[in-house]
Enzyme design. Structure first.
Site, PDB file in Angstrom:
ATOM      1  N   ASP A 263       2.869  15.284 -30.411  1.00 55.43           N
ATOM      2  CA  ASP A 263       2.256  16.530 -30.315  1.00 55.43           C
ATOM      3  C   ASP A 263       3.593  17.364 -29.451  1.00 55.43           C
ATOM      4  OD1 ASP A 263       0.846  19.041 -29.604  1.00 55.43           O
ATOM      5  OD2 ASP A 263      -1.104  17.950 -28.932  1.00 55.43           O
TER       6      ASP A 263
HETATM    7  C1  BGC Z   1      -1.259  21.266 -29.292  1.00 58.42           C
HETATM    8  C2  BGC Z   1      -1.202  20.987 -30.861  1.00 58.42           C
HETATM    9  C3  BGC Z   1      -0.656  21.907 -31.520  1.00 58.42           C
HETATM   10  C4  BGC Z   1       0.882  22.205 -30.925  1.00 58.42           C
HETATM   11  C5  BGC Z   1       1.617  23.214 -31.671  1.00 58.42           C
HETATM   12  C6  BGC Z   1       0.164  21.545 -28.783  1.00 58.42           C
HETATM   13  O1  BGC Z   1       0.108  22.099 -27.455  1.00 58.42           O
HETATM   14  O2  BGC Z   1      -1.947  20.265 -28.744  1.00 58.42           O
HETATM   15  O3  BGC Z   1      -2.670  20.845 -31.401  1.00 58.42           O
HETATM   16  O4  BGC Z   1      -0.530  21.673 -33.132  1.00 58.42           O
HETATM   17  O5  BGC Z   1       0.845  22.666 -29.641  1.00 58.42           O
HETATM   18  O6  BGC Z   1       1.326  24.407 -31.398  1.00 58.42           O
END
Ligand code: BGC
Length: 743
Positions: A263
Site C-alpha cells: 500500500d
Molecule cells: C490506499 C490504497 C490506494 C493507494 C493509492 C492508499 O492510501 O490505502 O487503497 O490504492 O493509496 O492511491
C-alpha cells in the site's frame, strides 16, 4: 578460462533465442517461466532494483533497453482515477480523463449477483485498459467488522462467502482486458483508525474462516495477478512485509505467482521487505521523508538501501530476482500481451452497466402502508405517478456530488446524475419540488477537484421549517440523506465516530414523519446507520454510493420501473454494542494493539449467537412483489464426506409484478468440537420470476460447506454428525429447513 566463458556465452545465446531469432522472452509461444528466466538473465542489478519500487505516484520503471514497459497503476476500485501529477496527488489537468463511476463495491455486493460482478469487472477493466493502466488497485475485500470503518463502502460486506463469490468474477472480468486486478488490502485492514500502526491480534480460526476467504478466492479461483499489502500490522509485523501472510499463506498455501504491491507508504523497513515476500514498493512518505520532498523514490526501502545491500553481498541477488520474476510475469500478462484488447472509456455501454448494477444493488429496507391508512392499505412504494401531483424531495444528498471525496477512490467523472435530477426526469407531469432540510457540507472536493458549491447559510431551523411547510401538501415526501464522503464519514483515513446520522438528520426525518404520512427515507451510505425513527416511517431505501447513474437508478426503483432486488451484504445493528467489536470494547484498540476477541462471530454470526434483534438483518431486502417458498427437500437423509446432497426448493412469485429474488442457503452444525455460528451462508441464487411463475432452485451441498478451520490441526475439517440447512429470503427470514447427517 576465456574459452570456457565464450563457449558458455555462445551456448546461452543459442538457448535464449527462438528459431526465428526472437529473444525467448519476447516470444509468446514460449512457456511463461522460460520467458521470465530469459528476461531476468539479461538485466543488470540496477535495472532489477529499479523495477521493485515506484518512480512516480502511480508508476514503476520497466527496462526500456529490453522493451519491457513501465507499470502504470490506477485506483480503483469503482472508477479510474484521474491522472495526477508525476509526484503529487493533485490532478494533472487532463481533459480526457473523466471516467464512468460505477457503484461502490458495497452496492455490487448488495446485488448478490455474480453476473453483475462479471459485468463490473469487464467494464472497469476496459476503462483501465483504455487509459493505459496495467494494474487496477482494486477490488477491496476487507471484511466489514464495524459499521464505523470509513472504508467499508469500498468493500463487499461482512460475509466471507458472499465476498468470495462476488470477487472472483470481478477479478476475471478485469483481467480479460490484460489489466491486473490488485486485490486489497491484504489483510486485516478492518478500520481506518490507527491504520498505519495498529497490530491486529486475531486467532487462526477467525483469520481463516472470516478474514482470508475472499482473498483466497480472488487468488486461487480468480487467479488475481496482483495483491496489495495492508497498512496495519499482524503478529507484530507490518502486513506489507509480513512473513506469515505473504510467504506462508499467500505464496505457500495459495501458490500465488503474481506481484505483491505495497500500500502507498506501507513499507517500514528494508530487510523485512526484502525477505518476506513484497515485490513492489509504492508510496510517498517512506523513510520519514515528507510528502513534498521531490524524488524521494531513490530513498525508498527497496531502492538505494536495497541496492547497497545487494552490492555489498550482504543480501544475495536471488532475493531481488524473486521479486523481478513476479514483476516480469505481470508484464507478460499485461503490457507485453500482444493480444489484449484496446479497452474503451466512459462509453454509453459502461453507463448502462453502471446503471444496471446500481438498480440491482439498491435495497428496499422497509415498505409498509402509511400509518394513517387502514390495515392492509397499499405500501407507499412504488410512488404512484398516475395519481400524484406533487413530490417533495428533501435533503442534502439529493443534490450532492458523491463521486468526489472519500480518499483514494475519489473520481473525476464524465457525469453524475443526482437523485433530484433523476427523480425530476422520471416525474413527467408530476411536479417535483426541493427543500434542503439540513445543510451539512458546502461542497465536495479532493485533490484539486471540486464539485458545484451547494453552500446554504440558512440556520437549521429555517431549513427545517421550509421543508415542513412544503411537505404539507405534497403527495409524497422523499427524504434523501445519509452519509457522504467527507472526513469522519465514509472516507479513507479515519472512521466514523458514531452510528447515528450526522447533521441532525434524525430530527428532520422525525418532523417530516409527523407532517406527511407518505414519507420515503432514502439513505445514501456505505455503512449501516442508526434509525431511531424506523417505526415512524413507512418506507426506507438504502442506495449506497451509486456512481454516475445514481439518480437514474434510484428514480427507476422509486417509481417502480425497476423492481428492487438488492439484499444487505451486512447487518444493520440497532446500536453499536450489538456488534462484537464494540460489545467487547476491543475497537479501536489500545496503544496500537487490537484483539479481535469476538473471533469468528462477526456480523450476523455475533447477532445470532447473542440472540440480538438487528435493525435489518444480513441478507434482507424487499421487493414490490412477493415470493412464496415451498418446502425444501433433500436427495438423502445422510451423506458421506465424498458425496453431495442435493437440496431442492420451489419458489413462486405470488405478486403482480415480475421480480428477482435471492434465495439464500445457510448451514448450521448442530454439535461440533469447536464453537460454531448458529448458521453460515454457504450458497445463494438470484433468479427472476414472472407473476405466478414458479421455479425449483437446487443447491448441491458438499463436505466443503460443512467444514470449519481447526486451528490446532491447521486444516479444514468436517465433523460427522447432524447439520441443519436453512433456506430463506434473509438470514432472519428462514422459510424452510432440512436436517441431514454427515456420516
Ligand atoms: C490506499 C490504497 C490506494 C493507494 C493509492 C492508499 O492510501 O490505502 O487503497 O490504492 O493509496 O492511491
Amino acid at each position: 578460462m576465456k574459452r570456457i566463458l565464450l563457449m558458455f556465452c555462445l551456448f546461452f545465446s543459442v538457448l535464449s533465442f527462438s528459431k526465428n531469432n526472437t529473444p525467448l522472452y519476447l516470444d509468446d509461444s514460449q512457456p511463461m517461466e522460460v520467458r521470465v528466466e530469459d528476461a531476468l538473465s539479461r538485466m543488470t542489478l540496477e535495472e532489477k532494483v529499479a523495477m521493485v519500487h515506484a518512480q512516480s505516484k502511480f508508476s514503476s520503471p520497466g527496462v526500456a533497453r529490453l522493451g519491457i514497459p513501465e507499470n502504470w497503476m490506477t485506483d480503483g476500485p469503482h472508477g479510474i482515477r484521474a491522472e495526477v501529477l508525476w509526484d503529487e496527488w493533485n490532478q494533472a489537468g487532463w481533459t480526457n480523463d473523466s471516467c464512468m463511476a460505477f457503484p461502490a463495491l458495497t452496492c455490487l455486493a448488495a446485488t448478490w449477483n455474480p453476473e453483475m460482478a462479471a459485468l463490473y469487472g469487464k467494464s472497469i477493466g476496459e476503462e483501465a485498459r483504455y487509459r493505459n493502466k496495467n494494474v487496477l488497485l482494486g477490488p477491496g475485500v476487507n471484511i466489514y467488522r464495524t459499521p464505523l470503518n470509513g472504508r467499508n463502502f469500498e468493500y463487499m460486506g461482512e460475509d466471507p462467502y458472499l465476498a468470495s463469490r462476488m470477487v472472483v468474477p470481478y477479478v476475471q472480468g478485469v483481467q480479460e482486458n490484460g489489466v491486473a486486478a490488485c486485490v486489497k488490502h491484504y489483510a486485516l485492514n478492518n478500520q481506518e483508525e490507527d491504520r498505519h500502526t495498529v497490530n491486529v491480534n486475531v486467532d487462526d480460526r477467525a483469520l481463516y474462516e472470516i478474514y482470508l476467504p475472499a482473498f483466497k478466492a480472488a487468488v486461487t479461483e480468480g487467479k488475481a495477478w496482483a495483491i496489495m499489502g495492508a497498512y496495519n500490522r499482524y503478529k507484530g509485523q507490518w502486513a506489507c512485509q509480513n512473513e506469515y501472510l505473504l510467504k506462508n499463506i499467500l505464496r505457500g498455501e495459495w501458490n500465488f505467482d503474481g506481484v505483491v504491491v505495497s500500500d502507498w507508504g506501507g513499507v517500514n523497513n528494508t530487510k523485512e521487505a526484502i525477505y518476506n515476500g513484497l515485490d513492489m514498493e509504492f508510496g510517498s512518505w517512506t523513510d520519514g521523508l515528507t510528502e513534498n520532498k521531490s524524488d524521494a523514490y531513490s530513498q525508498y526501502y527497496l531502492a538505494n538501501p536495497f541496492l547497497k545491500l545487494l552490492k555489498s553481498g550482504e543480501v544475495a541477488e536471488e532475493e531481488v530476482n524473486k521479486k523481478v520474476r513476479n514483476i516480469l510475469r505481470l508484464a507478460f500478462r499485461t503490457t507485453m500481451n500482444r493480444n489484449r484488447p484496446f479497452g474503451s472509456f466512459a462509453t454509453a455501454e459502461h453507463g448502462l452497466a453502471a446503471r444496471q448494477i446500481a438498480e440491482e444493488g439498491i435495497v428496499l429496507l422497509k415498505n409498509s402502508a402509511p400509518s394513517n391508512s387502514l390495515k392492509g392499505g397499499m405500501p407507499v412504494l412504488p410512488l404512484n405517478m398516475n395519481t400524484a401531483k406533487k413530490i417533495l424531495v428533501v435533503g442534502e444528498n439529493a443534490i450532492k456530488a458523491m463521486t468526489i471525496g472519500g480518499g483514494s477512490s475519489s473520481l473525476k467523472v464524465k457525469y453524475e446524475i443526482s437523485p433530484l435530477e433523476g427523480i425530476k426526469q422520471k416525474a413527467g407531469k408530476v411536479k417535483v419540488e426541493y427543500a434542503r432540510g439540513y445543510a451539512g457540507e458546502k461542497t465536495a472536493e479532493q485533490d484539486g477537484l471540486t464539485a458545484t458549491d451547494i453552500n446554504d447559510d440558512r440556520s437549521p431551523e429555517e431549513l427545517l421549517t421550509e421543508a415542513c411547510t412544503m411537505a404539507k401538501d405534497a403527495d409524497y415526501v422523499v427524504f434523501i440523506g445519509g452519509l457522504n464522503k467527507h472526513d469522519g464519514q465514509d472516507c479513507e483515513g479515519g472512521d466514523r465516530k458514531e452510528l447515528g446520522l450526522p447533521y441532525d438528520q434524525d430530527r428532520v426525518i422525525s418532523e417530516l414523519a409527523k407532517i406527511n404520512k407518505n414519507l420515503v427515507v432514502v439513505i445514501v451510505s456505505g455503512n449501516a446507520v442508526a434509525m431511531p425513527w424506523v417505526n415512524n416511517v413507512p418506507a426506507i431505501v438504502e442506495t449506497w454510493y451509486l456512481g454516475s447513474e445514481a439518480g437514474n437508478a434510484l428514480a427507476a426503483v422509486l417509481t417502480g420501473e425497476v423492481n428492487p432486488s438488492g439484499k444487505l451484504p451486512f447487518s444493520f445493528p440497532v446500536k453499536l454494542t450489538d456488534i462484537g467489536a464494540h460489545a467487547l470494547g476491543d475497537y479501536p484498540g489500545k496503544e496500537q494493539e487490537e484483539t479481535y476477541r469476538e473471533s469468528i462471530f462477526v456480523g450476523y454470526r455475533w447477532i445470532e449467537k447473542n440472540k440480538i434483534k438487528p435493525l435489518f438483518p444480513f441478507g434482507h431486502g424487499l421487493s414490490y412483489t412477493q415470493f412464496a417458498y415451498g418446502k425444501a427437500s433433500a436427495s438423502a437423509k445422510s451423506i458421506k464426506e465424498n458425496e453431495t446432497l442435493t437440496i431442492t426448493i420451489p419458489v413462486k412469485n405470488t405478486g403482480k409484478l415480475a421480480g428477482k429474488e435471492v434465495v439464500q442457503l445457510y448451514v448450521g452444525d448442530i454439535k461440533s468440537s469447536l464453537p460454531r455460528p448458529l448458521k453460515e451462508l454457504k450458497h445463494f441464487a438470484k433468479m427472476e420470476l414472472q407473476p405466478n411463475e414458479s421455479k425449483d432452485i437446487t443447491f448441491n451441498i458438499s463436505a466443503t460447506d460443512l467444514k470449519f478451520f481447526d486451528d490446532k490441526k491447521h486444516e479444514w475439517i468436517a465433523e460427522p454428525g447432524k447439520f441443519k440447512i436453512y433456506i430463506g429470503s434473509s438470514s432472519a427470514d428462514i422459510r424452510s429447513m432440512v436436517d441431514f447427517e454427515l456420516k
